[in-house]
Design a protein around this motif. Structure first.
Motif, PDB file in Angstrom:
ATOM      1  N   ALA A  22       0.826  -1.206   0.000  1.00 40.07           N
ATOM      2  CA  ALA A  22       0.000   0.000   0.000  1.00 40.07           C
ATOM      3  C   ALA A  22       0.861   1.256   0.000  1.00 40.07           C
ATOM      4  O   ALA A  22       0.609   2.201  -0.759  1.00 40.07           O
ATOM      5  N   LEU A  23       1.885   1.269   0.839  1.00 39.73           N
ATOM      6  CA  LEU A  23       2.787   2.421   0.892  1.00 39.73           C
ATOM      7  C   LEU A  23       3.473   2.646  -0.451  1.00 39.73           C
ATOM      8  O   LEU A  23       3.566   3.781  -0.939  1.00 39.73           O
ATOM      9  N   GLU A  24       3.982   1.575  -1.039  1.00 38.09           N
ATOM     10  CA  GLU A  24       4.724   1.702  -2.290  1.00 38.09           C
ATOM     11  C   GLU A  24       3.831   2.234  -3.410  1.00 38.09           C
ATOM     12  O   GLU A  24       4.237   3.122  -4.173  1.00 38.09           O
ATOM     13  N   LYS A  25       2.605   1.733  -3.497  1.00 35.75           N
ATOM     14  CA  LYS A  25       1.721   2.187  -4.572  1.00 35.75           C
ATOM     15  C   LYS A  25       1.270   3.622  -4.343  1.00 35.75           C
ATOM     16  O   LYS A  25       1.250   4.433  -5.283  1.00 35.75           O
ATOM     17  N   ALA A  26       0.903   3.962  -3.102  1.00 34.31           N
ATOM     18  CA  ALA A  26       0.451   5.330  -2.815  1.00 34.31           C
ATOM     19  C   ALA A  26       1.566   6.339  -3.049  1.00 34.31           C
ATOM     20  O   ALA A  26       1.320   7.453  -3.520  1.00 34.31           O
ATOM     21  N   ALA A  27       2.793   5.973  -2.723  1.00 28.96           N
ATOM     22  CA  ALA A  27       3.923   6.876  -2.949  1.00 28.96           C
ATOM     23  C   ALA A  27       4.162   7.080  -4.441  1.00 28.96           C
ATOM     24  O   ALA A  27       4.493   8.187  -4.886  1.00 28.96           O
ATOM     25  N   GLN A  28       3.995   6.025  -5.235  1.00 33.82           N
ATOM     26  CA  GLN A  28       4.177   6.131  -6.687  1.00 33.82           C
ATOM     27  C   GLN A  28       3.159   7.083  -7.311  1.00 33.82           C
ATOM     28  O   GLN A  28       3.429   7.686  -8.353  1.00 33.82           O
ATOM     29  N   GLN A  29       1.996   7.216  -6.672  1.00 34.39           N
ATOM     30  CA  GLN A  29       0.940   8.072  -7.204  1.00 34.39           C
ATOM     31  C   GLN A  29       1.140   9.541  -6.837  1.00 34.39           C
ATOM     32  O   GLN A  29       0.374  10.397  -7.269  1.00 34.39           O
ATOM     33  N   SER A  30       2.144   9.828  -6.039  1.00 33.61           N
ATOM     34  CA  SER A  30       2.402  11.200  -5.606  1.00 33.61           C
ATOM     35  C   SER A  30       3.866  11.525  -5.861  1.00 33.61           C
ATOM     36  O   SER A  30       4.602  10.765  -6.485  1.00 33.61           O
ATOM     37  N   GLU A  31       4.294  12.673  -5.368  1.00 36.80           N
ATOM     38  CA  GLU A  31       5.694  13.069  -5.509  1.00 36.80           C
ATOM     39  C   GLU A  31       6.532  12.657  -4.304  1.00 36.80           C
ATOM     40  O   GLU A  31       7.705  13.017  -4.203  1.00 36.80           O
ATOM     41  N   GLY A 291      -3.375   1.691   8.554  1.00 38.02           N
ATOM     42  CA  GLY A 291      -3.712   2.933   9.242  1.00 38.02           C
ATOM     43  C   GLY A 291      -2.537   3.490  10.026  1.00 38.02           C
ATOM     44  O   GLY A 291      -2.319   4.708  10.078  1.00 38.02           O
ATOM     45  N   SER A 292      -1.764   2.609  10.638  1.00 37.11           N
ATOM     46  CA  SER A 292      -0.575   3.043  11.379  1.00 37.11           C
ATOM     47  C   SER A 292       0.445   3.668  10.441  1.00 37.11           C
ATOM     48  O   SER A 292       1.076   4.690  10.770  1.00 37.11           O
ATOM     49  N   ALA A 293       0.635   3.055   9.278  1.00 34.48           N
ATOM     50  CA  ALA A 293       1.559   3.607   8.290  1.00 34.48           C
ATOM     51  C   ALA A 293       1.108   4.998   7.836  1.00 34.48           C
ATOM     52  O   ALA A 293       1.929   5.919   7.694  1.00 34.48           O
ATOM     53  N   ALA A 294      -0.198   5.150   7.615  1.00 34.90           N
ATOM     54  CA  ALA A 294      -0.721   6.463   7.214  1.00 34.90           C
ATOM     55  C   ALA A 294      -0.471   7.499   8.308  1.00 34.90           C
ATOM     56  O   ALA A 294      -0.097   8.647   8.013  1.00 34.90           O
ATOM     57  N   MET A 295      -0.644   7.114   9.561  1.00 29.09           N
ATOM     58  CA  MET A 295      -0.382   8.033  10.666  1.00 29.09           C
ATOM     59  C   MET A 295       1.078   8.454  10.704  1.00 29.09           C
ATOM     60  O   MET A 295       1.405   9.620  10.971  1.00 29.09           O
ATOM     61  N   LEU A 296       1.978   7.507  10.438  1.00 29.44           N
ATOM     62  CA  LEU A 296       3.405   7.814  10.466  1.00 29.44           C
ATOM     63  C   LEU A 296       3.764   8.828   9.384  1.00 29.44           C
ATOM     64  O   LEU A 296       4.518   9.778   9.629  1.00 29.44           O
ATOM     65  N   LEU A 297       3.223   8.646   8.174  1.00 30.36           N
ATOM     66  CA  LEU A 297       3.523   9.594   7.106  1.00 30.36           C
ATOM     67  C   LEU A 297       2.908  10.966   7.380  1.00 30.36           C
ATOM     68  O   LEU A 297       3.508  11.995   7.054  1.00 30.36           O
ATOM     69  N   SER A 298       1.747  10.983   7.988  1.00 31.89           N
ATOM     70  CA  SER A 298       1.129  12.255   8.362  1.00 31.89           C
ATOM     71  C   SER A 298       1.975  12.975   9.400  1.00 31.89           C
ATOM     72  O   SER A 298       2.197  14.192   9.323  1.00 31.89           O
ATOM     73  N   TRP A 299       2.465  12.221  10.392  1.00 31.77           N
ATOM     74  CA  TRP A 299       3.353  12.799  11.415  1.00 31.77           C
ATOM     75  C   TRP A 299       4.615  13.359  10.771  1.00 31.77           C
ATOM     76  O   TRP A 299       5.052  14.472  11.088  1.00 31.77           O
ATOM     77  N   TYR A 300       5.200  12.597   9.848  1.00 33.96           N
ATOM     78  CA  TYR A 300       6.428  13.035   9.181  1.00 33.96           C
ATOM     79  C   TYR A 300       6.184  14.304   8.368  1.00 33.96           C
ATOM     80  O   TYR A 300       7.010  15.228   8.371  1.00 33.96           O
ATOM     81  N   SER A 301       5.053  14.367   7.695  1.00 34.52           N
ATOM     82  CA  SER A 301       4.715  15.553   6.916  1.00 34.52           C
ATOM     83  C   SER A 301       4.593  16.783   7.808  1.00 34.52           C
ATOM     84  O   SER A 301       5.095  17.864   7.473  1.00 34.52           O
ATOM     85  N   GLN A 302       3.933  16.603   8.940  1.00 32.89           N
ATOM     86  CA  GLN A 302       3.763  17.732   9.868  1.00 32.89           C
ATOM     87  C   GLN A 302       5.109  18.190  10.415  1.00 32.89           C
ATOM     88  O   GLN A 302       5.362  19.391  10.555  1.00 32.89           O
ATOM     89  N   ARG A 303       5.990  17.235  10.720  1.00 33.19           N
ATOM     90  CA  ARG A 303       7.283  17.578  11.322  1.00 33.19           C
ATOM     91  C   ARG A 303       8.207  18.255  10.328  1.00 33.19           C
ATOM     92  O   ARG A 303       8.967  19.161  10.685  1.00 33.19           O
ATOM     93  N   THR A 304       8.167  17.825   9.063  1.00 28.75           N
ATOM     94  CA  THR A 304       9.111  18.325   8.065  1.00 28.75           C
ATOM     95  C   THR A 304       8.536  19.411   7.169  1.00 28.75           C
ATOM     96  O   THR A 304       9.279  20.058   6.432  1.00 28.75           O
ATOM     97  N   GLY A 305       7.200  19.569   7.193  1.00 28.43           N
ATOM     98  CA  GLY A 305       6.577  20.538   6.297  1.00 28.43           C
ATOM     99  C   GLY A 305       6.537  20.086   4.851  1.00 28.43           C
ATOM    100  O   GLY A 305       6.486  20.916   3.937  1.00 28.43           O
ATOM    101  N   LYS A 306       6.549  18.774   4.617  1.00 26.59           N
ATOM    102  CA  LYS A 306       6.522  18.233   3.255  1.00 26.59           C
ATOM    103  C   LYS A 306       5.128  17.676   2.965  1.00 26.59           C
ATOM    104  O   LYS A 306       4.775  16.576   3.410  1.00 26.59           O
ATOM    105  N   PRO A 307       4.310  18.409   2.219  1.00 25.03           N
ATOM    106  CA  PRO A 307       2.905  18.016   2.032  1.00 25.03           C
ATOM    107  C   PRO A 307       2.717  16.740   1.230  1.00 25.03           C
ATOM    108  O   PRO A 307       1.665  16.112   1.312  1.00 25.03           O
ATOM    109  N   GLU A 308       3.718  16.335   0.443  1.00 26.02           N
ATOM    110  CA  GLU A 308       3.538  15.137  -0.385  1.00 26.02           C
ATOM    111  C   GLU A 308       3.352  13.879   0.465  1.00 26.02           C
ATOM    112  O   GLU A 308       2.693  12.915   0.034  1.00 26.02           O
ATOM    113  N   TYR A 309       3.893  13.875   1.671  1.00 22.76           N
ATOM    114  CA  TYR A 309       3.726  12.697   2.535  1.00 22.76           C
ATOM    115  C   TYR A 309       2.350  12.687   3.194  1.00 22.76           C
ATOM    116  O   TYR A 309       1.786  11.624   3.442  1.00 22.76           O
ATOM    117  N   LEU A 310       1.810  13.866   3.451  1.00 26.43           N
ATOM    118  CA  LEU A 310       0.422  13.939   3.918  1.00 26.43           C
ATOM    119  C   LEU A 310      -0.512  13.454   2.814  1.00 26.43           C
ATOM    120  O   LEU A 310      -1.504  12.770   3.090  1.00 26.43           O
TER     121      LEU A 310
END
Length: 350
Positions: A22-31, A291-310
């Motif tokens: 899921a992570l690999e496919k969702a990441a491929q669909q974004s930047e 769901g846990s993986a999605a939470m981790l990427l959301s946390w990372y986006s908030q911490r780094t200011g990188k919206p592509e991970y959100l």
């Protein structure tokens, strides 16, 4: 984002495998650029290397931006002197992952036992009654005689303050309500300090509505009126128990996503155990790990200011909502699909 992936024990390899796809496919669909580093710990590492958490693994994780770990079998990993280190416990302590964030929400199409609700339990994760995280040396649970056990609980103002702050910051992104759950009517000093500290932090967030509920009353209220709660902040053991209840009310413990977070590092790990009794049967619910993986990427986006991970996190959440609405779920959620089939349906919706 460099992410270390550890499959864990029991059902962990099955659910983590789906989450990785899921992570690999969702990441491929974004930047978003994801580098997944696959490692082992726990029983697998013990069998291969004679130690459940290798020094090399620690260095690898320290150099990463986050960790995704499957559930771990812990009862066999109880002697650090013999290399039997509990990985979940070790990483919580090593990275000071003081905030255990456990959302619970109902989903359209899933069987629920109560009115629809959407809340988050913010659980203090570094002290409390848990004997494995109270002392630098020695344990906080002692066998005094064959018939007498003494268990000590540690509560510190600093830990109360930082978990309260995380709860109020989270509430500002949601419905701006925090409920403090405690037992200060009996544990007057320890829980008294927790409540007082939470109330002091609350004064910094005047837009947030605050109430407090005694923990036994909370167990009744969250069954009767879960929709009245938004962000719930509480001590370690109360949060552990309460979040299992809210996950089950939302449909299944198999939906219990969570992250263990510090200020600069976080670990995604489903809140449920390794369930060895159903391991290898292709019936485990993978959504808690997704769901846990999605939470981790959301946390990372908030911490780094990188919206592509959100964006990746939002894609995962949206696909999960759609898959559940279609009834393409495992039997714990009222469906009849296996883990792999749910994963395929999820990836199709993604």
């Amino acid at each position: 984002m460099r992410l270390v992936v550890i499959p864990g024990d029991g059902i962990g390899p099955e659910t983590v495998s789906v989450a990785v796809k899921a992570l690999e496919k969702a990441a491929q669909q974004s930047e978003a650029v994801l580098e997944l580093v696959h490692e082992i710990a726990g029983l697998d590492s013990l069998a291969q290397h004679g130690i459940s958490v290798r020094p090399e693994l620690i260095k690898t994780i320290e150099a990463a931006d986050g960790l995704m770990m499957g559930p771990m079998t812990t009862h066999q990993l109880n002697d650090e002197a013999k290399g039997r280190i509990n990985p979940s416990m070790f990483f919580r302590r090593h990275f000071d992952l003081y905030a255990n964030i456990r959302p619970a929400r109902t989903f359209e199409g899933a069987p629920i036992r109560v009115k629809p609700f959407d809340l988050v339990v913010v659980r203090e994760n570094s002290e409390g009654f848990y004997a494995d995280r109270n002392m630098v040396s020695g344990g906080s649970e002692m066998l005094v005689t064959d018939d007498v056990v003494v268990s000590l609980r540690r509560i510190t103002r600093a830990c109360c303050e930082r978990i309260a702050r995380r709860a109020f910051e989270l509430a500002m992104t949601r419905r701006k309500k925090v409920t403090i759950v405690h037992k200060a009517n009996v544990l007057k000093i320890g829980d008294g300090m927790f409540v007082q500290t939470c109330e002091a932090v609350a004064r910094e967030f005047p837009d947030v509505t605050v109430d407090s509920v005694i923990v036994d009353a909370m167990m009744a209220l969250v069954v009767r009126q879960p929709e009245r709660f938004d962000v719930v902040v509480t001590t370690n053991m109360f949060g552990d128990i309460l979040s299992d209840l809210t996950a089950e009310l939302a449909g299944s413990l198999g939906m219990a996503a969570s992250i263990n977070a510090a200020d600069h590092f976080a670990m995604a790990q489903a809140a449920h155990g390794s369930a060895p009794d159903i391991a290898g049967q292709n019936i485990a619910n993978p959504f808690s790990q997704i769901g846990s993986a999605a939470m981790l990427l959301s946390w990372y986006s908030q911490r780094t200011g990188k919206p592509e991970y959100l964006e990746v996190a939002q894609r995962l959440e949206a696909a999960m909502v759609k898959t559940i609405r279609e009834g393409k779920v495992t039997r714990d959620m009222g469906g009849n699909l296996g883990t792999d089939a749910v994963g395929r349906a999820f990836l199709a919706n993604l």
